[in-house]
Design a protein around this motif. Structure first.
Motif, PDB file in Angstrom:
ATOM      1  N   GLY A  64      -0.630   0.607  -8.133  1.00  0.00           N
ATOM      2  CA  GLY A  64       0.933   0.401  -8.022  1.00  0.00           C
ATOM      3  C   GLY A  64       1.475  -0.976  -8.378  1.00  0.00           C
ATOM      4  N   ARG A  78       9.449  -1.451  -7.078  1.00  0.00           N
ATOM      5  CA  ARG A  78      10.080  -1.646  -5.798  1.00  0.00           C
ATOM      6  C   ARG A  78      10.310  -3.058  -5.379  1.00  0.00           C
ATOM      7  N   ARG A  79       9.248  -3.844  -5.688  1.00  0.00           N
ATOM      8  CA  ARG A  79       9.483  -5.313  -5.320  1.00  0.00           C
ATOM      9  C   ARG A  79      10.527  -5.829  -6.178  1.00  0.00           C
ATOM     10  N   TYR A 112      -0.953  -1.095   0.133  1.00  0.00           N
ATOM     11  CA  TYR A 112      -0.267  -2.361  -0.315  1.00  0.00           C
ATOM     12  C   TYR A 112       0.962  -2.300   0.151  1.00  0.00           C
ATOM     13  N   ASN A 160       4.592  -0.565  -6.868  1.00  0.00           N
ATOM     14  CA  ASN A 160       4.934  -1.590  -5.895  1.00  0.00           C
ATOM     15  C   ASN A 160       5.597  -2.716  -6.800  1.00  0.00           C
ATOM     16  N   ASP A 161       5.299  -2.817  -7.933  1.00  0.00           N
ATOM     17  CA  ASP A 161       6.201  -3.762  -8.653  1.00  0.00           C
ATOM     18  C   ASP A 161       7.561  -3.529  -9.160  1.00  0.00           C
ATOM     19  N   GLY A 180       4.511  -1.035  -1.165  1.00  0.00           N
ATOM     20  CA  GLY A 180       4.425   0.256  -1.072  1.00  0.00           C
ATOM     21  C   GLY A 180       4.397   1.094   0.235  1.00  0.00           C
ATOM     22  N   THR A 181       3.602   0.311   1.253  1.00  0.00           N
ATOM     23  CA  THR A 181       3.415   1.146   2.291  1.00  0.00           C
ATOM     24  C   THR A 181       4.649   1.327   3.207  1.00  0.00           C
ATOM     25  N   SER A 241       7.304   2.809   1.771  1.00  0.00           N
ATOM     26  CA  SER A 241       7.962   3.936   0.940  1.00  0.00           C
ATOM     27  C   SER A 241       7.938   5.184   1.856  1.00  0.00           C
ATOM     28  N   THR A 288       0.622   4.426  -7.966  1.00  0.00           N
ATOM     29  CA  THR A 288       1.185   3.893  -6.432  1.00  0.00           C
ATOM     30  C   THR A 288      -0.180   3.333  -5.802  1.00  0.00           C
TER      31      THR A 288
END
Length: 202
Positions: free
Chosen positions: A121, A153-154, A193, A150-151, A196-197, A199, A189
């Motif tokens: 992710g 989403r962040r 981490y 993750n990036d 992402g967790t 989501s 994904t």
């Protein structure tokens, strides 16, 4: 040749085909850049290794056979007692050191010739400038990248522990599409981490 044999064609035609094949092979091996000889060739077809020579011109294998002609080969490597195989693919590579260590010697020494970065992710964003830097570094192996969920989403939600609203989800989808257009091979994904967790399936 096996097809000719099954048809039961005359021996003269078979012999002609055999000599044509030998001449064609000889022509393909003339002026090769690299000839690897006497190695145990593992070709990836799940058949046993066999002792053979491999002729390379530019970035292409042009012939594999027994006792290929050494005439005109720029470089000959004797691989007696060694294995000659296709390069290995590392589908989960952390390529962060690539720009500082572009030779990727640790991968090369293990036989890896293609590594896919951006696992778990995580990936550089935006991707295009980073890919330009990779091209400039001229890595010693082939590399590809995934865009990290993750990036993505962040960059839209920060570390918020909630589902995105419709507008935020649309923006994340657009960022993924942009990264794919810039050369990403897919989406990775790392739901173990943060963030992402947080989501859900959407």
């Amino acid at each position: 040749m096996r097809a000719f044999w099954r048809l039961g064609l005359p021996v003269g035609l078979l012999a002609g085909g055999f000599f044509y094949a030998r001449n064609e092979l000889a022509a393909r091996t003339q002026g090769v850049d690299l000839l690897i000889v006497n190695g145990t060739v593992i070709d990836g077809t799940n058949t046993p290794g066999r002792i053979a020579d491999v002729a390379v011109r530019g970035d292409r294998i042009v012939a594999i056979g027994n006792s290929l002609s050494r005439t005109g080969a720029t470089r000959v490597i004797d691989a007696t007692g060694k294995v000659v195989s296709p390069g290995f693919i590392d589908l989960h590579a952390h390529l962060e050191p690539l720009l500082e260590l572009p030779l990727m010697e640790s991968a090369l020494r293990q036989g890896v010739t293609l590594a896919l970065g951006g696992p778990d992710g995580g990936s550089p964003l935006p991707l295009a400038p980073y890919m330009d830097s990779v091209r400039t570094a001229k890595p010693g192996i082939n590399v590809g990248y995934l865009v990290g969920h993750n990036d993505i989403r962040r960059s839209v939600l920060g570390m918020a522990a909630r589902a995105p609203n419709a507008g935020e989800l649309a923006l994340m989808k657009r960022l993924v599409a942009e990264a794919m257009g810039q050369g990403a091979f897919g989406l990775s994904t790392g739901l173990l981490y943060l963030p992402g967790t947080y989501s859900n399936v959407d």
